[in-house]
Design a protein around this motif. Structure first.
Motif, PDB file in Angstrom:
ATOM      1  N   PRO A 179       0.822  -1.219   0.000  1.00 52.10           N
ATOM      2  CA  PRO A 179       0.000   0.000   0.000  1.00 52.10           C
ATOM      3  C   PRO A 179       0.856   1.270   0.000  1.00 52.10           C
ATOM      4  N   LEU A 195      -4.079   6.496   7.180  1.00 56.68           N
ATOM      5  CA  LEU A 195      -4.208   5.258   7.960  1.00 56.68           C
ATOM      6  C   LEU A 195      -5.669   4.981   8.295  1.00 56.68           C
ATOM      7  N   HIS A 198      -7.953   4.266   4.982  1.00 57.25           N
ATOM      8  CA  HIS A 198      -7.720   2.979   4.328  1.00 57.25           C
ATOM      9  C   HIS A 198      -8.020   1.794   5.241  1.00 57.25           C
ATOM     10  N   SER A 199      -8.526   2.062   6.434  1.00 57.19           N
ATOM     11  CA  SER A 199      -8.830   1.010   7.397  1.00 57.19           C
ATOM     12  C   SER A 199     -10.321   0.982   7.695  1.00 57.19           C
ATOM     13  N   THR A 202      -9.277   1.651  13.414  1.00 61.55           N
ATOM     14  CA  THR A 202      -7.915   1.646  13.944  1.00 61.55           C
ATOM     15  C   THR A 202      -7.957   1.693  15.468  1.00 61.55           C
ATOM     16  N   CYS A 220      -4.182  -1.152  12.349  1.00 60.18           N
ATOM     17  CA  CYS A 220      -5.114  -0.812  11.282  1.00 60.18           C
ATOM     18  C   CYS A 220      -5.769  -2.102  10.781  1.00 60.18           C
ATOM     19  N   VAL A 223      -7.125  -3.241   6.018  1.00 60.33           N
ATOM     20  CA  VAL A 223      -6.326  -2.603   4.976  1.00 60.33           C
ATOM     21  C   VAL A 223      -6.126  -3.581   3.817  1.00 60.33           C
TER      22      VAL A 223
END
Length: 309
Positions: A179, A195, A198-199, A202, A220, A223
């Motif tokens: 990524p 972060l 894209h999660s 978290t 995370c 992903v």
């Protein structure tokens, strides 16, 4: 650099790997006597006797981490158990071995009520029954049962796309690349938005004082890497990203190797446990399946002090 700093404790459930295999009844037996690691043919024969409907789905190119050659899902509805009926469940097979079960609807009454053990602890909204390898999320009425190998990459947070979808789920993009938002050497302030975006979610974990390289870790979940949602552990030292662990599984090692070679070329170092790429900045770990990313200067430290090169 001491060995323990590279072989860090990955996950609080790691001790599950050493649990005894006998002496208690596994919760998956409630599904008409099935067992984890049983074949698809055997499991389907048992579930067809207690389900209203079942369907086998074969995935042409495996993405499920535990599947090396073959990925199949058995989707069942109206599963009649001793204490109630499960609305729907998906039984996931990797190389013809049952490794993951996700059940939804009436799980507390029909399934969880049969667990003889007490809850080991609560984690990320899940009730965890360690001996049963059972993770229950009451809020969404979901229960997940899995093998030891599935616990390592944190598949207890994975939502099987065949459970809720009526048709073929839309696959995640598979570029084969690490990524791009994982920018080693960037500050937490610079990376926080990416972060999180894209999660799926978290969480932050403060690290023990014994780690000389990092003070905290951002976990995370969800992903995308190689077309499958992962847990990624991003470690920050002095608020700078210097180590990332991407949790993987042994079944996909060959797929990951090919992807790393395509992206970075041949490894610069190989032994029984590691393959190292990109001038000591990327590692494929084989004893405990993971991909390691290192900040450039830290990679050179590992090269000398850990790998003795």
């Amino acid at each position: 650099m001491p060995l323990k700093n590279l072989s860090r404790a990955v996950f609080v459930f790691v001790f599950v790997f050493t649990l005894p295999r006998t002496g208690f009844s596994q919760i998956e037996n409630q599904f008409n006597g099935i067992r984890l690691k049983e074949s698809l043919q055997s499991v389907k024969a048992k579930l067809d006797k207690v389900s209203e409907h079942s369907k086998v789905i074969k995935v042409k190119k495996p993405l499920y981490p535990l599947a090396q050659y073959d990925e199949k899902h058995l989707v069942c509805t109206g599963i009649n158990l001793e204490k109630g009926t499960i609305n729907k469940a998906v039984f996931t097979f990797s190389d013809d071995s049952l490794t993951f079960i996700e059940a939804k609807g009436n799980v507390e009454k029909a399934l969880v009520s049969q667990v003889k053990d007490t809850i080991s602890w609560h984690y990320l909204g899940y009730d965890v029954y360690q001996k049963q390898k059972l993770f229950v999320h009451k809020e969404t009425d979901v229960a997940r049962i899995m093998t030891d190998e599935a616990i390592h990459p944190n598949l207890f947070v994975w939502e099987n796309p065949y459970l809720n979808g009526k048709g073929k789920p839309e696959p995640l993009e598979n570029t084969g690349l690490i990524p791009s938002f994982l920018k080693m050497g960037a500050s937490y302030d610079e990376l926080q938005k990416d972060l999180e975006s894209h999660s799926a979610f978290t969480s932050r974990r403060d690290l023990p004082d014994g780690d000389p390289n990092a003070q905290y870790q951002i976990n995370c979940f969800g992903v995308n890497y190689l077309g499958f949602p992962r847990k990624i552990e991003a470690r920050f030292g002095d608020d700078t990203l210097n180590v990332v662990w991407i949790l993987t599984a042994k079944g996909e090692e060959d797929r990951i190797r090919k992807a790393l070679i395509n992206q970075f070329g041949k490894p610069v170092f190989e032994d029984e446990t590691w393959e190292i790429y990109n001038d000591w900045q990327v590692g494929l770990r084989k004893d405990k399946p993971e991909v390691l990313l290192l900040e450039k200067e830290l990679g050179q430290v590992y090269k000398k002090e850990f790998f003795k090169q």
